[in-house]
Design a protein around this motif. Sequence first.
Motif, PDB file in Angstrom:
ATOM      1  N   VAL A 336      -1.815  37.326  16.793  1.00 43.56           N
ATOM      2  CA  VAL A 336      -3.014  38.239  17.053  1.00 43.56           C
ATOM      3  C   VAL A 336      -3.434  37.620  18.602  1.00 43.56           C
ATOM      4  CG1 VAL A 336      -5.440  38.694  16.613  1.00 43.56           C
ATOM      5  CG2 VAL A 336      -3.828  38.734  14.671  1.00 43.56           C
ATOM      6  N   GLU A 337      -3.486  36.323  18.743  1.00 44.89           N
ATOM      7  CA  GLU A 337      -4.219  35.591  19.915  1.00 44.89           C
ATOM      8  C   GLU A 337      -3.190  36.003  21.129  1.00 44.89           C
ATOM      9  OE1 GLU A 337      -7.162  33.927  21.629  1.00 44.89           O
ATOM     10  OE2 GLU A 337      -6.778  34.042  19.412  1.00 44.89           O
ATOM     11  N   MET A 338      -1.768  35.861  20.664  1.00 41.39           N
ATOM     12  CA  MET A 338      -0.936  36.274  21.983  1.00 41.39           C
ATOM     13  C   MET A 338      -1.023  37.792  22.191  1.00 41.39           C
ATOM     14  SD  MET A 338       2.373  34.367  20.829  1.00 41.39           S
ATOM     15  CE  MET A 338       3.133  34.009  22.391  1.00 41.39           C
ATOM     16  N   ILE A 339      -1.076  38.625  21.424  1.00 40.62           N
ATOM     17  CA  ILE A 339      -1.351  40.100  21.546  1.00 40.62           C
ATOM     18  C   ILE A 339      -2.784  40.276  22.542  1.00 40.62           C
ATOM     19  CG2 ILE A 339      -1.984  42.376  20.702  1.00 40.62           C
ATOM     20  CD1 ILE A 339      -0.197  41.619  18.109  1.00 40.62           C
ATOM     21  N   ALA A 340      -3.684  39.502  22.107  1.00 34.71           N
ATOM     22  CA  ALA A 340      -4.841  39.707  22.952  1.00 34.71           C
ATOM     23  C   ALA A 340      -4.761  39.259  24.334  1.00 34.71           C
ATOM     24  CB  ALA A 340      -6.123  38.883  22.184  1.00 34.71           C
ATOM     25  N   LYS A 341      -4.028  37.947  24.446  1.00 37.28           N
ATOM     26  CA  LYS A 341      -3.719  37.439  25.910  1.00 37.28           C
ATOM     27  C   LYS A 341      -2.773  38.039  26.714  1.00 37.28           C
ATOM     28  CE  LYS A 341      -6.036  32.991  24.851  1.00 37.28           C
ATOM     29  NZ  LYS A 341      -7.132  33.360  25.401  1.00 37.28           N
ATOM     30  N   LEU A 342      -1.647  38.515  25.929  1.00 42.36           N
ATOM     31  CA  LEU A 342      -0.407  38.905  26.762  1.00 42.36           C
ATOM     32  C   LEU A 342      -0.260  40.322  26.664  1.00 42.36           C
ATOM     33  CD1 LEU A 342       2.139  36.009  25.727  1.00 42.36           C
ATOM     34  CD2 LEU A 342       0.730  36.068  27.648  1.00 42.36           C
ATOM     35  N   GLY A 343      -0.741  41.194  25.597  1.00 40.83           N
ATOM     36  CA  GLY A 343      -0.411  42.576  25.371  1.00 40.83           C
ATOM     37  C   GLY A 343       0.465  42.629  24.381  1.00 40.83           C
ATOM     38  N   TYR A 344       1.100  41.341  23.922  1.00 37.37           N
ATOM     39  CA  TYR A 344       2.013  41.516  22.694  1.00 37.37           C
ATOM     40  C   TYR A 344       2.510  40.114  22.220  1.00 37.37           C
ATOM     41  CZ  TYR A 344       5.163  39.851  26.614  1.00 37.37           C
ATOM     42  OH  TYR A 344       5.992  39.039  27.595  1.00 37.37           O
TER      43      TYR A 344
END
Length: 656
Positions: A336-344
């Motif tokens: 979830v954190e990676m989706i929030a920061k990178l978009g995926y």
Amino acid sequence: MAEDKYSVMGQAIFDHVGGPGNVEKLIHCMTRVRMTIRDYDKVDMEGLKKIPGVLGVVEEDTLQVVIGPGAVNKVALAMVNSVGVELGETFPSESTHASNKEAVNAKAAEVHAAQKAKLKQTWWRQVLQAISGIFIPLIPVFVGAGLVSGIAAILSNLMVAGTIGKNWTDIITVLKVINGGLFSYLAIYVGINSATQFKSTPGIGGAIGAMTLLPGVVAPVTITNIFNGQPLAAGQGGIIGVIFAVWIASMVERKLHKWIPDSVDIIFTPMLTLLVVGAFTIFLVMPIAGVVSSSLVGAIQWVLSVGGAFSGFVLGLFFLPMVMFGLHQILTPIHVEMIAKLGYTPLLPILAMAGAGQVGAAIALWIRARKNKKLTGLIKGALPVGILGVGEPLIYGVTLPLGRPFITACIGGGIGGAVIGGLGNIGAIAIGPSGVALIPLIANGKWLGYVFGLLAAYAGGFVATYFFGVPKSAMVDEDEEVAVAADAPVATVSAPEPAAAKVAGKGELVATATGDLLPMDQVNDDVFSKKMVGDGFAINPSMGTVVAPADGTIVSVADTKHAIMMTTANGMELLLHLGLDTVELGGKPFTVNVKAGDTVHAGQQIALMDLDAIKQAGKQTTVITAVTNMDAVDSITPITAGKIDEGTLVQTVVTK
């Protein structure tokens, strides 16, 4: 003699649970022998699973040995007869006249067992359970919002390329708003779910999650990060920070409830909790958690970029063991954190290769062990959902019990992970699905690379298993008569099945109740979800009426009224199980309108369930419809989950 077979099986079960003296009570339901065990240290779980005719073992409040309908009652009766007690009666201990020393030793063993059970529930297991409880309710909306985002991205690319006109702008904007409804305010949803898990007030958890979004802070107004003097950014600290802050809030709230008088508790407890934890979150949690989450995301990106194919191989290889021990839940907030920061999240496509390795291994087993009808029947049931990314039936029902195929499946996952890692920059815009179902959620049009990874994992799992992973025991046909015999159970109202011509071919199953239809692998019970007694479907009913799933003949009705066996003209043997663990209710919430020997038609009412009484007893109302003789099934269609009315066509089953 037939009776000897059940006695031998019952004695084998006793041998692996520490003997009759280690059993306090024994009962059975339609599929399982249920034993209350005195000392679990004496139980040989692996030995139990290897007894011929045993389909599985489940350890809950009782030790449940899955045998299947028909034979289970005879095995249970043979076991209690050998001890000289009735079903449900207390077994005599190993010595009813134990000396003081023996009594002390028995008590010590009891305390030791209790302490051992406590030690199993370690702090890190509690953390994993909490994380699972926070995010599992959100997974469906992650998938839905991710697909909406994917559609918006495709339309945007088509508009940039000139394939579609500017008149699509409003539609694309609406799709982005729908997607943003989840991800823009995810901190609030996580805060609410975290408070629920930590047994705190959900509203307080949601408010703390909202604080991290810094509502009301509009430029040029800022809040200063006390560690570096820079302005705090909305969302800094991410989901990890929200979970930690709500955990702190739950402890503060409990303390305040104890300290503040009841007359003013409702006023001051929420106010002081929000004030104290809010300041703590803004000035300490957000800055520190922001560094942690950024470092974590950066570290994973670095490992994948530097390690490439090697990192992908290691992650794909070891993910299945993580799933087996439940450790994979810790990765959810990282995704979830990676989706929030990178978009995926670049992790998910790599880890999804582990399930693809299972699929390849299962296909190899199907080919090499085709004489083993029981095993191939399990594979047929588990393979379609495995391809779609639901790997538990393959793991727990096929590869893990056999040992070597589990290892070779892991190798296949590693090969697929190496392909994904080697290609690089393949990520998913949402979490939840894997396998083929993840293809629409692959970011930035990199879906073809993901497909290459899937094919590599299928091939790797297949080759490794075909040549190195098939035990000789798996290639031998087993005697299934004990497991799937359709004799009328003892302690049931039953009659001989009337002689009727059975013609193999197509048969249809209809919904047995009105409610929410779900596939068998989603049932909240290992025996059914792992398809130990057969494949089929389940319904969480909204009404108490239960109807026949097909035209056929009633074979038996349990005296506890919670289970009905029937057969159909095309040779299906069907188990209708009303609720989960409802054998313990003694038939009180059920009214059965049929008896053994009756002929019924699809959609005809055969029983009524008192749903409120079942729920008040702490049981689940799920109605199971299982085809128990899967060895006679040539094909069974998948189901589409969702709302359904009784009598609606659910599945088509072709027998051979």
